[in-house]
Write an enzyme that holds these catalytic residues in place. Structure first.
Site, mmCIF file in Angstrom:
data_model
loop_
_atom_site.group_PDB
_atom_site.id
_atom_site.type_symbol
_atom_site.label_atom_id
_atom_site.label_comp_id
_atom_site.label_asym_id
_atom_site.label_seq_id
_atom_site.Cartn_x
_atom_site.Cartn_y
_atom_site.Cartn_z
ATOM 1 N N ARG A 241 -3.669 -4.073 7.544
ATOM 2 C CA ARG A 241 -4.712 -4.681 8.406
ATOM 3 C C ARG A 241 -6.061 -3.458 8.259
ATOM 4 O O ARG A 241 -7.124 -4.294 8.839
ATOM 5 C CB ARG A 241 -4.311 -4.465 9.808
ATOM 6 C CG ARG A 241 -3.496 -6.002 10.226
ATOM 7 C CD ARG A 241 -3.142 -6.249 11.698
ATOM 8 N NE ARG A 241 -2.419 -7.405 11.610
ATOM 9 C CZ ARG A 241 -1.397 -7.705 11.699
ATOM 10 N NH1 ARG A 241 -0.135 -6.579 11.787
ATOM 11 N NH2 ARG A 241 -0.567 -8.789 11.815
ATOM 12 N N HIS B 261 0.973 -1.250 -0.279
ATOM 13 C CA HIS B 261 0.131 0.094 0.083
ATOM 14 C C HIS B 261 0.795 1.172 -0.246
ATOM 15 O O HIS B 261 2.089 0.938 -0.172
ATOM 16 C CB HIS B 261 -1.004 0.023 1.412
ATOM 17 C CG HIS B 261 -0.233 -0.238 2.607
ATOM 18 N ND1 HIS B 261 0.659 0.445 2.989
ATOM 19 C CD2 HIS B 261 -0.150 -1.488 3.346
ATOM 20 C CE1 HIS B 261 1.071 0.165 4.067
ATOM 21 N NE2 HIS B 261 0.661 -1.005 4.604
ATOM 22 N N ASP C 221 5.376 1.701 12.594
ATOM 23 C CA ASP C 221 6.098 0.402 13.495
ATOM 24 C C ASP C 221 7.260 0.883 14.264
ATOM 25 O O ASP C 221 8.353 0.130 14.163
ATOM 26 C CB ASP C 221 6.189 -0.743 12.657
ATOM 27 C CG ASP C 221 4.922 -1.291 11.773
ATOM 28 O OD1 ASP C 221 3.911 -1.325 12.468
ATOM 29 O OD2 ASP C 221 5.032 -1.454 10.692
ATOM 30 N N HIS D 105 4.014 1.501 1.937
ATOM 31 C CA HIS D 105 5.304 0.714 1.653
ATOM 32 C C HIS D 105 5.782 1.656 0.292
ATOM 33 O O HIS D 105 6.901 1.697 0.161
ATOM 34 C CB HIS D 105 4.770 -0.545 0.709
ATOM 35 C CG HIS D 105 4.387 -1.399 2.138
ATOM 36 N ND1 HIS D 105 3.145 -1.730 2.009
ATOM 37 C CD2 HIS D 105 5.042 -2.131 2.798
ATOM 38 C CE1 HIS D 105 3.007 -2.740 2.982
ATOM 39 N NE2 HIS D 105 4.092 -3.089 3.584
HETATM 40 O O1 PAF Z 1 6.836 -4.677 8.873
HETATM 41 C C1 PAF Z 1 6.804 -5.834 8.509
HETATM 42 O O2 PAF Z 1 6.106 -5.692 7.335
HETATM 43 C C2 PAF Z 1 7.670 -6.850 8.810
HETATM 44 O O3 PAF Z 1 7.416 -6.740 10.353
HETATM 45 C C3 PAF Z 1 8.732 -7.019 8.607
HETATM 46 C C4 PAF Z 1 9.741 -5.961 8.848
HETATM 47 C C5 PAF Z 1 8.664 -7.296 6.754
HETATM 48 C C6 PAF Z 1 9.228 -8.435 8.931
HETATM 49 O O4 PAF Z 1 8.738 -9.604 8.716
#
Ligand code: PAF
Length: 292
Positions: free
Chosen positions: A189, A36, A152, A39
């Site tokens: 999510r 999305h 995150d 990213h």
């Molecule tokens: O943030 C995420 O999507 C995941 O925690 C990651 C960093 C790809 C590790 O699986």
């Protein structure tokens, strides 16, 4: 532009070892797919800074607890491939579970104290699973830079600490949280939310902004902005608060007094969906008294 997609670490290495990127850095954007705009902004940052950009797509079973949504986690390889093509990603690494963890229980990374509170408290083993897979991705791709979202923040703190402690030769780069127009932090999510739940969900960011405002106005006692934010969340009957904390941005520990920059971080549930968000707050010079 066509994106090369690799399922095996060996094929990816052959590609990387024969790609002439000269002196330009190699960037990795680790993801679990279902890409999305969150990213997208990390990919764009990597594209601006790096000669070659690799996106990994791996739904990491190690970071899901036994009662969590591993099976239902969205998987859509073709859409992700197109998403990456449109953003001029050079290659995708999309390994299977067997490729990453062929021998079942793997060697695990022992994560630092940053992993203990907040999400770590309600998701035991989560950050160990994240760190283990991220370390493995670093070893396979050997990036100069790796990109993670500020949303995150605890994951970011755990990974930054791992990189420092283990002398990993990768720079950890942070991209800002991307938000929908109503303030909701973009996350894979979010698509689990019903229409009604989605309408309520921006309450999380509203609550964080109330806390940030109070800190900016001079609150020094963390209970004051915390309670103000809680009040906003508790106004919504469908919201269950998992935590709301005012933490030191480096070590993720709750602060006793707001004397420098802090992060207000929260996790809530709406229905079955767990949402997290956080904001960085700078205290002002004005000071309000601590509560007795
Ligand atoms: O943030 C995420 O999507 C995941 O925690 C990651 C960093 C790809 C590790 O699986």
């Amino acid at each position: 532009m066509t994106v090369e997609a690799f399922r095996s670490a060996r094929e990816l290495r052959t590609y990387l070892d024969s790609s002439p990127f000269g002196d330009k850095p190699l960037g990795l954007v680790p993801t679990m797919g279902a890409l999305h705009e969150g990213h997208g902004s990390l990919i764009q940052l990597a594209r601006e800074e790096c000669g070659t950009v690799i996106v990994s797509l791996f739904v990491n079973s190690l970071q899901f607890g036994p009662t969590e949504d591993l099976r239902n986690y969205p998987r859509r390889f073709d859409a992700d491939l197109l998403f990456c093509e449109r953003r001029s990603v050079d290659a995708l690494f999309a390994p299977s579970e067997e490729e990453m963890y062929p021998s079942g229980t793997p060697t695990l990374v022992e994560v630092g104290p940053e992993a203990e509170g907040l999400c770590g408290a309600s998701r035991p083993g989560h950050f160990q699973g994240v760190a283990t897979t991220v370390l493995k991705l670093f070893n396979i791709v050997r990036p100069d830079r790796a990109y993670f979202g500020e949303k995150d923040m605890q994951q970011l703190a755990v990974i930054s600490r791992m990189a420092r402690d283990m002398n990993l030769s990768v720079d950890i780069v942070t991209g800002p949280t991307q938000r929908d127009p109503d303030g909701m932090a973009i996350s894979s999510r979010n698509e689990y939310l019903s229409t009604e739940e989605r309408q309520i969900a921006p309450v999380l960011y509203r609550a964080l902004r109330v806390a940030r405002q109070r800190i900016g106005d001079g609150d020094r006692d963390p209970l004051l902005p915390k309670n103000a934010a809680l009040k906003v969340l508790e106004f919504e009957p469908l919201v269950r608060v998992e935590y709301i904390e005012i933490v030191n941005p480096e070590d993720m520990r709750a602060v006793d007094e707001i004397a420098g920059p802090v992060r207000v971080a929260a996790a809530i549930r709406i229905g079955d969906t767990r949402l997290i968000d956080n904001v960085l707050c700078e205290p002002s010079n004005k000071s309000r008294r601590r509560r007795k």
